[in-house]
Structure formats: C-alpha cells, structure tokens
Write a protein that holds these residues in place. Structure first.
Motif, PDB file in Angstrom:
ATOM      1  N   ASP A  62      29.880  27.087   4.581  1.00  0.00           N
ATOM      2  CA  ASP A  62      29.266  26.769   3.287  1.00  0.00           C
ATOM      3  C   ASP A  62      27.903  27.459   3.137  1.00  0.00           C
ATOM      4  OD1 ASP A  62      31.434  25.221   2.698  1.00  0.00           O
ATOM      5  OD2 ASP A  62      30.449  23.299   3.093  1.00  0.00           O
ATOM      6  N   GLU A  63      27.140  27.499   4.219  1.00  0.00           N
ATOM      7  CA  GLU A  63      25.830  28.174   4.173  1.00  0.00           C
ATOM      8  C   GLU A  63      26.018  29.678   3.993  1.00  0.00           C
ATOM      9  OE1 GLU A  63      23.207  25.067   6.915  1.00  0.00           O
ATOM     10  OE2 GLU A  63      24.358  26.659   7.890  1.00  0.00           O
ATOM     11  N   TRP A  64      27.021  30.220   4.719  1.00  0.00           N
ATOM     12  CA  TRP A  64      27.326  31.649   4.581  1.00  0.00           C
ATOM     13  C   TRP A  64      27.708  31.955   3.138  1.00  0.00           C
ATOM     14  CZ3 TRP A  64      32.235  33.559   3.292  1.00  0.00           C
ATOM     15  CH2 TRP A  64      32.420  34.932   3.430  1.00  0.00           C
ATOM     16  N   MET A  65      28.560  31.120   2.551  1.00  0.00           N
ATOM     17  CA  MET A  65      28.997  31.351   1.171  1.00  0.00           C
ATOM     18  C   MET A  65      27.812  31.232   0.213  1.00  0.00           C
ATOM     19  SD  MET A  65      31.270  32.276  -0.890  1.00  0.00           S
ATOM     20  CE  MET A  65      32.979  32.112  -0.349  1.00  0.00           C
TER      21      MET A  65
ATOM     22  N   ILE B 101      32.458  30.020  14.527  1.00  0.00           N
ATOM     23  CA  ILE B 101      31.470  28.969  14.791  1.00  0.00           C
ATOM     24  C   ILE B 101      31.834  27.695  14.032  1.00  0.00           C
ATOM     25  CG2 ILE B 101      29.090  28.260  14.312  1.00  0.00           C
ATOM     26  CD1 ILE B 101      28.245  31.182  14.876  1.00  0.00           C
ATOM     27  N   ASP B 102      32.167  27.848  12.754  1.00  0.00           N
ATOM     28  CA  ASP B 102      32.331  26.672  11.895  1.00  0.00           C
ATOM     29  C   ASP B 102      33.670  25.975  12.107  1.00  0.00           C
ATOM     30  OD1 ASP B 102      31.049  25.041  10.017  1.00  0.00           O
ATOM     31  OD2 ASP B 102      32.252  25.885   8.373  1.00  0.00           O
ATOM     32  N   ASN B 327      25.380  16.691  11.759  1.00  0.00           N
ATOM     33  CA  ASN B 327      26.636  17.173  11.177  1.00  0.00           C
ATOM     34  C   ASN B 327      27.055  18.526  11.765  1.00  0.00           C
ATOM     35  OD1 ASN B 327      26.903  14.959   9.433  1.00  0.00           O
ATOM     36  ND2 ASN B 327      25.510  15.916   7.952  1.00  0.00           N
ATOM     37  N   GLY B 328      26.867  18.672  13.035  1.00  0.00           N
ATOM     38  CA  GLY B 328      27.272  19.898  13.715  1.00  0.00           C
ATOM     39  C   GLY B 328      26.277  21.034  13.608  1.00  0.00           C
ATOM     40  N   LEU B 329      25.173  20.822  12.876  1.00  0.00           N
ATOM     41  CA  LEU B 329      24.217  21.908  12.637  1.00  0.00           C
ATOM     42  C   LEU B 329      22.886  21.625  13.315  1.00  0.00           C
ATOM     43  CD1 LEU B 329      24.936  22.464   8.842  1.00  0.00           C
ATOM     44  CD2 LEU B 329      25.886  23.710  10.792  1.00  0.00           C
TER      45      LEU B 329
END
Lengths: 335, 335
Positions: A62-65, B101-102, B327-329
């Motif tokens: 989502d961050e990449w997008m 990664i995601d 949240n995984g980040l």
C-alpha cells in the motif's frame, strides 16, 4: 504459433532464484551489461539504496502504491511553467546538496544555492541603475554590488541574471496574464570595476506552489511551505564557474526554516538605509533600503581542480576504494 | 507593503548553516514535525538514502537534471491504461522486493510475484472448463489447478483472476480497438475440492512497453525488454492473504533474464501433453499442452504473524535497534 521474436540471450547474465536478500545483486548483474561505466555506477548505487530503503522500512504494498501514485501526480503536475519534480527535489534538500557538490567553493568565494523553478531566459538586459520591478506596492530597494575574483580583481562584463517576486510574493510567470514584458527580473552586466547596480523592491517571504502533490506532502509532514525573503542572482562569465545563488534578507520570517533549504549564513545580508550622500549619488530618497554585496567568482580551472580533489576526498571518507575520478565524477576502476 | 502572511515559526526547528555534510540531519530535523511516526520513519530513511546516493556518486547538476527530466517523462507517459512508474519499479526489482516483503510465504506455500500493469477489473466470471482466449492463432492449452491450505485442505469458492497475452504477446488492453469483451482474462471460482480449470493458449514471451522512458533506460543499460512466457494468477478468498503470482513455462526464452525480475524457481512449470485419458476427461485433443499446478494459500493470521516475525528479524539483522513493529511495519519507539 505467431509469437513475437526478441533478441537472443546467449550473453545475458543469468538471474538466480530471487529473494529479498539476493534481488539487489541480481539487478546489479543484469545492469552490468551497461557499456557506460558512469551510468553503471550511478545505477548500482541507486538500486542499492532503493532496495535498502525498502528493506529497512519493510515497505508495504500500500505504501509502495501510494508512492507510485504520488510520483505519477508529481509528473503530471509539471507544465511548461511549473516543474513539480524540481520542487520535490528542493523540499527534500537534494537540490541544495547537488549544487554544493557540483559547484564546490573555496572559503573566500560566494556560495551557491538552489536555482528554484522561476528563472526564465527572456529577461531584458537593462542599463546600470534601471529598475527591475514595476510593482508600485513594493518597498523601494537600491541594490549595489560588485563581482570580483578570489584575488580581488574586478570581473567586468559578467552577465548577471537577477529575479525576485512582486510585493505579493509572486513571480511574473505565476500570473496567467503575465503579458509580454517580464517583470521582477533583468539581466545586468558588470562594468570595468566589476560593479553592477539597479533598483528593485524589498523581497518578501512567499509560499512555494502548494496546491499540488508536493504541497500535500509538506502538509502531511507538518511543514510550512514558505521561503524567507530573498533575491536570486546568477552569474555567467567565460572562464568562471557558473554561479547560481541568492541573497537572503537578515531578520526575514522563515530565515531558519526555509522550505527548500536554500539559506546559507554567508548569503544573509542586513539591509541598510541610504544616507544623504548615497541617496544623492544614486538618485534615490534618503532612507531608501539598500542591499550591498560583493560577489566572488571562482574560475573554471579552480572549480575543476576543487571538484576533483573533493571527489577524491569524499571517496576516501566513504571508504569507497578502487574508484577513478573522471571529469570530477567517480567511476569504478576496471578490474 | 502588501506581503503575503504565512504561519508563525515559533515551534519550527531551526536549520543550521547548510553543508554537504549536515544537510541530511537538517532535513530530518524539519521533517521531525510530522505527527505520523511511520511516515516520519519512511521519510527519514528515504532522505538518508537519497542524500547518500548523491554523495557517493558526487551527482552532477547535469545528471540531476537528466533525472528530473526522466521522472517527469515517466509521469507524463502514464495514462488510464499505462502505468510507467510501476514499469520503472518493475525493471529495477523494487516491485518484486516489495511483494516479497509484504506477502511473506512459509516454505510450503505458493510464492508471490510481480502484479505487472495489465490486470483489469472487468474480466468475466467464467464457468469451469471455459476458454479464456478467443485467439485462433494461439496454441491450445489446458490449465488444471487446485488451490489448498498449507495443511492440504481444499479452498473452495476462491475467486481467481487469470490473465495472459494473445499469441502476438499483447494483452487485450494494449489494443486501441479492444472492444467491449475482455479477452485473455477471466475470473474462475474454485469448486468444493479446491479445483479450478479452464482452457487458454500457451503463453509466449513478450516485450514490456518499450516506446517510453523506461524502454529508453533499458536500452541505455544494454538490457533487453522481454518477459519469458507466463500466465498471471491472483487469488482472493476471505481469511486468506491476497496472492498475486504467475506461472512461468519451463524452457521459455528469457527464463533467466526476465526484464522485470518476476521469475522464481518454484513458479516455473514444465508443460505436459494430454494423454488419451486426460483428453477424454477434459474434452480436448490428445497431445494438447497441459499446465498443472497446485496453489497453496496462506491465511491472513499466518501472514500477519509471519510479517511481524520477519520484520523483527530484519531489524535485528540490520542492527536497527529501538524499533517497534506496528501492524508488521517498523516504527521507531518514542524516546
């Protein structure tokens, strides 16, 4: 089968099974086919940093997008008179950094700073003492400058581009109805003594264009979008390194928080008030604000040598061995 | 003086005199006003890497300007049916990295790979055994798949998007006269046994769009722009991590030099030939090419836990201390 036919792959390096850990070396391997050693090196560093960035942040899809959409918007906001990618480079300090690297300055010379997106090539060349601003609402300013070499010799015949906003904080090109005659900008030529002077208006702080994606980013970062009061100067003279700089007015709002990181201490100038003698000499009212500055240019030769020396020093400092410096730019030595 | 008035600067961190060495910490200081800790961390890493890239390459003004112009072109090449920034991300391996990664995968599950720019949301949902391709020039292909959990239970009712090019190596959306009916793509739903099957055509290698800035970059890097033969698959089922993947045909040209780094060993499949029994069962000619694959999905819960664990491990591996995983980040702990 009507398959399209591509080039052979006999000499293409083979990719391994791709993982988070080995993707970087694999991209380097494929890019190693590049025949331009400088481009190969730049891409190698770019890909390494991009991948490390993703690994260190565990960048999500989502961050990449969001990043893809942001960059697309930045590109699509660019027009003939607006360069949103330069603005983006400015607000993350990259423009200042690149100028500082590419135009190294000996201690006694005038420092460069960000060009910004508002320089144009259509400014009129005006005679000494002319006014560059037609804005009646501005506070009159007398600008008295010299341009010299490091050893103090006058630089005559230098072409000096100057530009500033009007009293509303807008450059002429930011108005839809700009008209045919550029305003708030001019080219002035230095005389035999290296002197150039003109009248203008006292610069005012202004917001950088903030109705696009870069403005949105600043808002998300909790940053303001203002630049302190300043006037741009750009010097061209054969044999001397092109100098892009600006003078900042001491005491301006945002002097210590310029949205584009353009302020350097040596470029901050306190305005004076014209005394009776100065007022008479330059035909302005007594008490008129005066901006005085002595610019010092660096020769191409000095700059070239300094660029080389600083590149060598930087590679040593970074512990990057096996580099040649070609035209001031690091390139890996051939094995 | 009709100056515009901006926000106050009472609480804005003060910039120091900016140099090549201290510009990075100064940008961090200004960005530290950001109230979103994740965005602040992402920007901190992004700015650090961007500046280190410029320092390590001694990036010149001309190279910077070439980069600005390149990125502007990439943005302006994007349309409703073309995403040149995703293509750029693909050819530098970033897309593959971010997906890896995601969407972390346990060893026994199906690996993900690049989405690519050609997925659409308008594909028809077809009954089992339907043909997804209307191209008479393609080599017929029977696709027989299952979708299961890691423990081997069938996943029924999964919505599976499949898409491939025609025999000329073009997706339907790459034709100006695409028409109303999507071709070379469909949505298939898995049955009670987790089975889904359809007929298609044998995928062919194709060049990624290479008439834009990304194509120019590949040419400068001495790289080809081809992808090996593959078919895309995307799985959606409540409770399971969204899986974007593709199957690659063993022995295809470019299998080891995919322009977008999409190939993973576990996704390469050798085609079989339908024997008499299979041909009869699925109503295809004997000898028809067959693509068989058993997909394994990971639950949202498993993925969430794995994403967390891998983020913790990655931060340890990178020696980045004082990080929380939210949240995984990764997000820096508050001092």
């Amino acid at each position: 089968m009507a398959s399209a036919v591509g080039p052979g792959t006999a000499h293409v390096p083979e990719l391994k099974n791709l993982t988070i850990e080995n993707i970087t070396e694999n991209v380097h391997r494929i890019n190693s086919q590049c025949s331009d050693p400088r481009l190969k090196y730049v891409m190698e560093r770019l890909v390494s940093h991009l991948h490390d960035f993703a690994r260190e942040t565990r960048l999500s899809f989502d961050e990449w997008m969001a990043g893809i959409q942001f960059l697309t918007q930045v590109g699509q906001t660019c027009t003939q008179v607006r360069q949103e990618f330069i603005l983006l480079s400015d607000i993350v300090g990259l423009s200042l950094l690149v100028d500082s690297i590419d135009h190294p300055k000996p201690p006694s010379s005038t420092k460069g700073t960000v060009l910004g997106p508002f320089h144009t090539h259509d400014a009129s060349t005006l005679a000494p003492g002319s006014s560059i601003s037609a804005d009646p609402a501005g506070t009159p300013l007398l600008v008295l400058c010299t341009v010299k070499t490091i050893s103090g010799d006058p630089v005559s015949g230098a072409k000096i581009d100057v530009w500033e906003t009007d009293s509303h904080g807008k450059y002429d090109v930011q108005y839809d109805d700009r008209g045919d005659i550029p305003d708030g900008r001019a080219v002035i030529v230095s005389d035999d003594q290296g002197v150039f002077w003109f009248t203008a208006i006292v610069p005012v702080p202004y917001p950088i264009p903030n109705d696009g994606p870069v403005g949105n980013l600043l808002a998300k970062l909790g940053r303001h979008c203002w630049r302190p009061s300043h006037m741009h100067f750009m010097f061209e003279k054969e044999g001397f390194d092109h100098l892009v700089t600006a003078l900042y007015i001491r005491g301006s709002d945002y002097e210590t928080s310029d949205a584009v990181f353009g302020v350097k201490d040596s470029l901050i100038v306190a305005l004076e008030d014209a005394d009776a003698a100065l007022a008479k000499q330059y035909n302005v009212k007594q008490g008129t604000k005066v901006l005085k500055y002595d610019f010092v240019l660096v020769t191409d030769e000095e700059t070239k040598q300094l660029r080389h020396d600083e590149a060598v020093k930087a590679m040593e400092g970074l512990g990057r061995h096996g580099m040649m410096i070609v035209n001031g730019l690091p390139v890996p030595e051939v094995d």
